[in-house]
Design an enzyme around this catalytic site. Structure first.
Site, mmCIF file in Angstrom:
data_model
loop_
_atom_site.group_PDB
_atom_site.id
_atom_site.type_symbol
_atom_site.label_atom_id
_atom_site.label_comp_id
_atom_site.label_asym_id
_atom_site.label_seq_id
_atom_site.Cartn_x
_atom_site.Cartn_y
_atom_site.Cartn_z
ATOM 1 N N GLU A 1 0.866 -1.452 -0.024
ATOM 2 C CA GLU A 1 0.414 -0.165 0.234
ATOM 3 C C GLU A 1 0.806 0.970 -0.034
ATOM 4 O OE1 GLU A 1 -2.794 -0.642 3.768
ATOM 5 O OE2 GLU A 1 -3.294 -2.439 2.898
ATOM 6 N N ASN B 1 1.429 -4.978 -3.440
ATOM 7 C CA ASN B 1 0.735 -6.027 -2.933
ATOM 8 C C ASN B 1 -0.920 -4.535 -2.077
ATOM 9 O OD1 ASN B 1 -1.548 -7.613 -2.186
ATOM 10 N ND2 ASN B 1 -1.066 -6.583 -0.149
ATOM 11 N N HIS C 1 -10.541 -6.366 -2.045
ATOM 12 C CA HIS C 1 -11.329 -6.193 -0.794
ATOM 13 C C HIS C 1 -12.481 -6.027 -1.265
ATOM 14 C CE1 HIS C 1 -9.153 -7.359 2.660
ATOM 15 N NE2 HIS C 1 -7.688 -7.190 2.182
ATOM 16 N N GLU D 1 -5.918 -11.577 -1.148
ATOM 17 C CA GLU D 1 -6.747 -10.209 0.500
ATOM 18 C C GLU D 1 -8.294 -10.599 0.361
ATOM 19 O OE1 GLU D 1 -5.786 -7.604 2.242
ATOM 20 O OE2 GLU D 1 -2.956 -8.336 1.581
ATOM 21 N N ASP E 1 -12.394 -10.330 -0.160
ATOM 22 C CA ASP E 1 -12.976 -10.747 1.155
ATOM 23 C C ASP E 1 -14.417 -9.721 0.010
ATOM 24 O OD1 ASP E 1 -12.821 -8.197 1.672
ATOM 25 O OD2 ASP E 1 -11.981 -9.187 3.210
#
Ligand code: 9MR
Length: 372
Positions: free
Chosen positions: A175, A218, A254, A283, A285
């Site tokens: 990030e 990432n 996400h 990651e 979801d």
């Protein structure tokens, strides 16, 4: 001279090339005795690992339950049987492993790495250079640039070195850009105090500490072609031209059913693949606004399943996308309700571990890809 030049050239090539088939495990997705029939890992096509975050640390510390990874037997059983890759959710972050300047705390991370080895799973290391979850001694330490540089170098060398040969992919830099595509030069202590050149150094140090690990950038909100993913594309192009050992670009994913599905995900991954990089989903979801009852409707679950399926399909469609990870597999431990009021149900299993349509959509999609 010539011989030396050849040696140098091949070292450079070795540093930049992406070991797509990880030498640590021949066929981790097969899993031997651990690949129970009907699981995600058993359904996965050869060469693709299916991962989950291993829950613990972070928001879990404030919840009214014991540490999930060490204390919940059913959770552990499913983490071991359903997945061929695990990512420590918080247990390798700075505040966790490096609580004091001269003290490391590796117990929780070691336990996850050992768990993975026993079950023939690979590990994604997370993370080395980030603006968040840094210990107070570091953020408030008032160190000189020279001191900070040596602190970072020692940390990277120690942590990556400890798990040398046992971590398949590292999220080296996490990030580092904001949504406009600007470097986070204020929030991120390393960028602020040491300048953007530190990013290349961290990749070099990590590569030296574990030459076989694939080293990644990432981030979230980089699923589409947009200002932020463009910034990564430009930076990585530049670093590769300088022979910095960057091997991969990963999208956290996400997602939320509030927004449309990022339909250009495949094209976006493909452009990084075309650069010669590995790609990964790290990651995933899919959160939603919960009705008053707290129970999602059938339509909501169907839409969620569709987002999971399409994300997986985008990865399956890109040659170098060999690692697909969901950020936890049960709502029992999801970070989502803690961070987004009124939202939840973001994972593929309910709190009682019953499977949602999203779980079945993933397994079906894997199964179909395997038979192709
Ligand atoms: O899931 C993690 C949660 O337990 C922590 O409290 C939180 C703190 O920032 O971090 C969560 O994981 C994040 C990951 O490390 C980086 N990408 C975003 C994830 C969700 O916030």
């Amino acid at each position: 001279m010539r011989a030396i030049r050849i040696v140098t050239a091949s070292l450079v090539a070795a540093a930049l090339s992406v070991p797509l088939a990880w030498p640590g495990l021949a066929t981790p997705q097969d899993g031997g005795q651990h690949a129970e029939r009907g699981t995600l890992r058993a359904a996965a096509p050869r060469g693709l690992v299916i991962g989950s975050a291993a829950a613990g640390g972070g928001h879990h510390l404030d919840q009214p339950y014991p540490d999930p990874f060490t204390s919940d037997r059913e959770y552990r059983r499913l983490l071991g049987s359903e997945f061929s890759s695990v990512s420590p959710e918080n247990q390798m972050k700075w505040d966790f492993v490096h609580p004091e300047r001269d003290r490391y705390e590796f117990g929780a991370a070691d336990a996850i790495v050992a768990f993975a080895a026993e079950r023939r799973q690979v590990v994604r290391g997370h993370t080395l250079l980030w603006h968040s979850q840094n210990p107070a001694w570091l953020e408030e330490g008032d160190f000189s640039a020279e001191e900070l540089r040596s602190i970072l170098r020692e940390h990277v060398t120690t942590v990556v070195g400890r798990y040398r040969g046992r971590v398949q992919q590292w999220d080296v830099a996490n990030e580092i850009f904001d949504d406009t595509g600007a470097l986070r030069t204020q929030e991120n202590i390393w960028l602020r105090e040491l300048g953007p050149g530190i990013v290349a150094d961290v990749f070099r140090w990590a590569h030296r500490a574990d030459p076989r690990a694939q080293l990644f950038f990432n981030d979230y909100n980089v699923e589409s072609v947009n200002a932020k993913s463009d910034a990564y594309f430009a930076l990585i192009t530049d670093l590769r031209a300088q022979r910095v050992p960057v091997h991969g670009f990963s999208v956290q994913a996400h997602l939320s059913t509030r927004y449309g599905f990022p339909a250009d995900l495949r094209d976006n991954l493909q452009r990084f693949d075309d650069l010669g990089l590995a790609t990964a989903v790290t990651e995933l979801d899919v959160r939603m606004d919960l009705p008053e009852s707290g129970v999602p409707t059938a339509e909501q679950l169907a839409q969620q399943a569709d987002y999971y399926r399409r994300t997986l399909q985008a990865c399956l469609d890109v040659e170098g996308c060999r690692s697909f990870t969901i950020w936890g597999f049960t709502d029992k431990y999801s970070w989502v309700p803690v961070f987004f009021e009124g939202e939840g149900s973001a994972t593929v299993m309910r709190e009682d571990f019953s499977r949602k349509p999203a779980y079945h959509a993933l397994r079906r999609t894997l199964h179909e890809a395997r038979r192709r």
